[in-house]
Motif scaffolding. Structure first.
Motif, PDB file in Angstrom:
ATOM      1  N   THR A 240       0.846  -1.211   0.000  1.00  0.00           N
ATOM      2  CA  THR A 240       0.000   0.000   0.000  1.00  0.00           C
ATOM      3  C   THR A 240       0.873   1.249   0.000  1.00  0.00           C
ATOM      4  O   THR A 240       0.664   2.170  -0.796  1.00  0.00           O
ATOM      5  N   ILE A 241       1.846   1.264   0.886  1.00  0.00           N
ATOM      6  CA  ILE A 241       2.770   2.407   0.953  1.00  0.00           C
ATOM      7  C   ILE A 241       3.538   2.546  -0.357  1.00  0.00           C
ATOM      8  O   ILE A 241       3.729   3.649  -0.884  1.00  0.00           O
ATOM      9  N   GLY A 242       3.965   1.387  -0.910  1.00  0.00           N
ATOM     10  CA  GLY A 242       4.694   1.406  -2.173  1.00  0.00           C
ATOM     11  C   GLY A 242       3.879   2.003  -3.315  1.00  0.00           C
ATOM     12  O   GLY A 242       4.410   2.737  -4.158  1.00  0.00           O
ATOM     13  N   LEU A 243       2.562   1.700  -3.330  1.00  0.00           N
ATOM     14  CA  LEU A 243       1.691   2.250  -4.365  1.00  0.00           C
ATOM     15  C   LEU A 243       1.587   3.770  -4.254  1.00  0.00           C
ATOM     16  O   LEU A 243       1.618   4.485  -5.253  1.00  0.00           O
ATOM     17  N   PHE A 244       1.460   4.271  -3.008  1.00  0.00           N
ATOM     18  CA  PHE A 244       1.377   5.721  -2.808  1.00  0.00           C
ATOM     19  C   PHE A 244       2.685   6.407  -3.222  1.00  0.00           C
ATOM     20  O   PHE A 244       2.673   7.467  -3.852  1.00  0.00           O
ATOM     21  N   VAL A 245       3.803   5.779  -2.876  1.00  0.00           N
ATOM     22  CA  VAL A 245       5.110   6.344  -3.246  1.00  0.00           C
ATOM     23  C   VAL A 245       5.260   6.338  -4.772  1.00  0.00           C
ATOM     24  O   VAL A 245       5.694   7.335  -5.380  1.00  0.00           O
ATOM     25  N   ALA A 246       4.899   5.202  -5.393  1.00  0.00           N
ATOM     26  CA  ALA A 246       4.989   5.098  -6.859  1.00  0.00           C
ATOM     27  C   ALA A 246       4.129   6.160  -7.531  1.00  0.00           C
ATOM     28  O   ALA A 246       4.540   6.786  -8.518  1.00  0.00           O
ATOM     29  N   SER A 247       2.927   6.365  -6.992  1.00  0.00           N
ATOM     30  CA  SER A 247       2.031   7.377  -7.549  1.00  0.00           C
ATOM     31  C   SER A 247       2.650   8.760  -7.479  1.00  0.00           C
ATOM     32  O   SER A 247       2.624   9.523  -8.454  1.00  0.00           O
ATOM     33  N   ALA A 248       3.213   9.102  -6.315  1.00  0.00           N
ATOM     34  CA  ALA A 248       3.827  10.421  -6.137  1.00  0.00           C
ATOM     35  C   ALA A 248       4.982  10.616  -7.122  1.00  0.00           C
ATOM     36  O   ALA A 248       5.116  11.683  -7.735  1.00  0.00           O
ATOM     37  N   VAL A 249       5.806   9.568  -7.292  1.00  0.00           N
ATOM     38  CA  VAL A 249       6.963   9.658  -8.198  1.00  0.00           C
ATOM     39  C   VAL A 249       6.499   9.802  -9.644  1.00  0.00           C
ATOM     40  O   VAL A 249       7.004  10.645 -10.411  1.00  0.00           O
ATOM     41  N   LEU A 250       5.510   8.992 -10.052  1.00  0.00           N
ATOM     42  CA  LEU A 250       5.026   9.018 -11.433  1.00  0.00           C
ATOM     43  C   LEU A 250       4.371  10.356 -11.780  1.00  0.00           C
ATOM     44  O   LEU A 250       4.602  10.909 -12.863  1.00  0.00           O
ATOM     45  N   LEU A 251       3.547  10.874 -10.858  1.00  0.00           N
ATOM     46  CA  LEU A 251       2.871  12.146 -11.137  1.00  0.00           C
ATOM     47  C   LEU A 251       3.853  13.315 -11.118  1.00  0.00           C
ATOM     48  O   LEU A 251       3.700  14.284 -11.885  1.00  0.00           O
ATOM     49  N   ALA A 252       4.875  13.227 -10.257  1.00  0.00           N
ATOM     50  CA  ALA A 252       5.922  14.259 -10.265  1.00  0.00           C
ATOM     51  C   ALA A 252       6.700  14.210 -11.584  1.00  0.00           C
ATOM     52  O   ALA A 252       7.024  15.255 -12.171  1.00  0.00           O
ATOM     53  N   ALA A 253       6.975  12.988 -12.056  1.00  0.00           N
ATOM     54  CA  ALA A 253       7.667  12.831 -13.343  1.00  0.00           C
ATOM     55  C   ALA A 253       6.801  13.366 -14.485  1.00  0.00           C
ATOM     56  O   ALA A 253       7.311  13.970 -15.437  1.00  0.00           O
ATOM     57  N   PHE A 254       5.483  13.158 -14.386  1.00  0.00           N
ATOM     58  CA  PHE A 254       4.560  13.684 -15.392  1.00  0.00           C
ATOM     59  C   PHE A 254       4.655  15.210 -15.471  1.00  0.00           C
ATOM     60  O   PHE A 254       4.750  15.779 -16.563  1.00  0.00           O
TER      61      PHE A 254
END
Length: 511
Positions: A240-254
């Motif tokens: 769950t934590i990994g998904l939130f971190v991945a989301s933050a990284v992906l949207l920041a990269a976007f």
């Protein structure tokens, strides 16, 4: 040579003689998409029981559609610009019909969820294309206002039609017909559009921002899946934590990619402008609160109160009536006289007051004494806030960004709905489980245990609704502080002193 170019330009700008016929088919497609957002809510308890869908996964029937729709709207808008609006619109309708047939024939949970995601993806193709077609076909300001007024009225009333039609189909036929009913809508609209609509001139030949599409879509999927997984595995679960971190990284990269590429999927100037950013943020938060509430009230009325699907559909009508009244009688009448923040902020607070009433919900609560006034307040508040928000979201936007600004309104709503359904369902399920654990020991007979289960469900709903109240208050705070535009009349007058003639021809698309 210049004379030839001018003749071609005049021909391209000539009004489509079939534009009013075309509006009929575009409006029919819009009704189908809006109807589909609510019709499945009523059928969900029946579908869940029939296909054996768990409580933890039931919200994915709503979320899969909303997330695919919201995550791909910007992409759909770009495809329409590059590939052609008419072709994209017809393709979206045919795909939506096919996905609906798949959903109606679903034999298991995976098939149903997959069909809902496909519906959302094809909806994301046809919705921006429909708006683009209207914008380019209706060039006269009076005709355009009338056309978008009709389109907007259908968008507002489609929710009510979906709730009632969903109830009738579920009760008298089968939940599967809430999917099959889309097929005639889509076929008629696609055939009409193919033969009536003349492909408008003007395509965007810029390359498609593939990295932007991938990063935004995967980032949003990770975000919502993180909320959903938190329900069953807990907030401290490593994945769950990994998904939130991945989301933050992906949207920041976007965001980083969009700031660098020449033809971004979402030009950052659209969302960094203070007023538009405030509208997108406050609107998204308000939708988070509303979508979760639709899910809880549907289950409360059918499971706890024992309402039939048809009765449940009619029970939601006061909220729809409140929305229409707030939009047409308050928002529309005052939006040219008052700054948007003085309608949006109070509107969200009135909706929060209605939501606050629902925190008092119990098993034996009276519909007339509690639910009816709460729904009216919710509808009035939301209707009053939405009207100026939709207008402000596209007011003063550059011609090259008008489409993407309009798509962002839809995106904030759809993604807000996906997050709201997942987040509030997670909160409700956790509170329900805790209540059962604390009270089931004292229930020694089966009727007592059933009563505890019902009390636990209502306790879970009211816990989540408290969060929704807080979210609406935050939305009001954002509207009051971020949005500083004056009344539209004053803003338009100021813009006319600075804008070019081309700027003034850009239609303001409210959806």
């Amino acid at each position: 040579m210049s004379e030839t170019v001018q003749v071609a330009a005049d021909k391209a700008q000539a009004p489509d003689p079939n534009r009013w016929k075309a509006l009929t088919f575009i409006a029919l497609a819009q009704l189908m998409v809006v109807l589909d957002a609510t019709i499945v809510n009523i059928a969900l308890p029946s579908a869940q029981q029939d296909l054996g869908i768990s409580d933890g996964n039931r919200q994915w029937v709503i979320t899969a559609y909303a997330l695919a729709f919201g995550g791909l709207l910007l992409f759909g808008g770009r495809i329409a610009d590059i590939w052609g609006r008419k072709r994209t619109f017809v393709t979206g309708l045919i795909g939506f019909a096919g996905a609906s047939a798949l959903g109606g024939a679903a034999t298991n949970e995976a098939m149903l969820l997959g069909s809902r995601a496909l519906q959302g993806a094809f909806g994301a193709l046809l919705a921006p294309a429909a708006l683009s077609l209207l914008a380019v076909m209706f060039t006269d300001s009076k005709e355009r206002a009338k056309a978008f007024g009709i389109y907007g009225a259908i968008a507002g009333g489609g929710g009510a039609v979906g709730l009632i039609l969903g109830g009738f189909l579920t009760e008298y036929l089968d939940w599967r017909w809430t999917f099959f009913v889309n097929i005639p809508f889509a076929v008629v609209a696609a055939a009409g559009a193919y033969f009536v609509i003349r492909e408008p001139a003007g395509r965007n030949r810029s390359p498609l921002d593939i990295p932007g599409v991938v990063l935004s879509t995967v980032g949003l999927v990770s975000l919502v899946y993180g909320f959903t997984r938190a329900e069953s595995e807990g907030w401290g679960d490593s994945m769950t934590i990994g998904l939130f971190v991945a989301s933050a990284v992906l949207l920041a990269a976007f965001v980083l990619v969009e700031s660098k590429v020449k033809a971004p999927l979402l030009p950052l100037r659209v969302i960094t402008e203070r007023n538009r950013g405030g509208v997108y943020l406050s609107l998204g938060l308000a939708i988070i609160a509303m979508f979760g509430l639709f899910l809880f009230l549907t289950y409360y009325l059918q499971i706890v109160k024992g309402y039939s699907p048809v009765k449940t559909g009619f029970a939601f009508l006061p909220m729809i009536a409140g929305m229409i009244a707030g939009s047409t009688q308050i928002g529309a009448r005052l939006m040219n006289r008052l700054p948007a923040r003085l309608l949006m902020g109070p509107g969200f607070l009135v909706a929060a007051a209605g939501m606050l009433l629902l925190t008092q919900m119990e098993i034996g609560s009276s519909y007339a004494a509690l639910l009816l006034p709460a729904m009216l307040l919710l509808g009035l508040g939301m209707g009053t806030a939405f009207m100026p928000a939709m207008s402000l979201a596209t007011l003063g936007v550059e011609p090259r960004d008008s489409g993407v600004a309009s798509a962002m309104v839809n995106t904030s709503q759809q993604v807000g709905g996906a997050i709201g359904t997942a987040l509030l369902n997670t909160i409700a399920a956790s509170a329900t489980t805790a209540y059962v654990k604390d009270h089931i020991a004292g229930a020694t007979t089966q009727p007592q245990q059933q009563l505890v289960q019902l009390q636990a469900q209502v306790h879970g709903y009211t816990n989540a609704i408290w969060f929704a109240v807080g979210i609406l208050v935050v939305a009001a705070g954002i509207a009051f502080t971020f949005i500083n535009a004056g009344s539209p009349d004053a803003t338009a007058a100021a813009g006319s002193l600075e804008g070019t003639e081309d700027d003034l021809k850009v239609p303001v698309i409210a959806h």
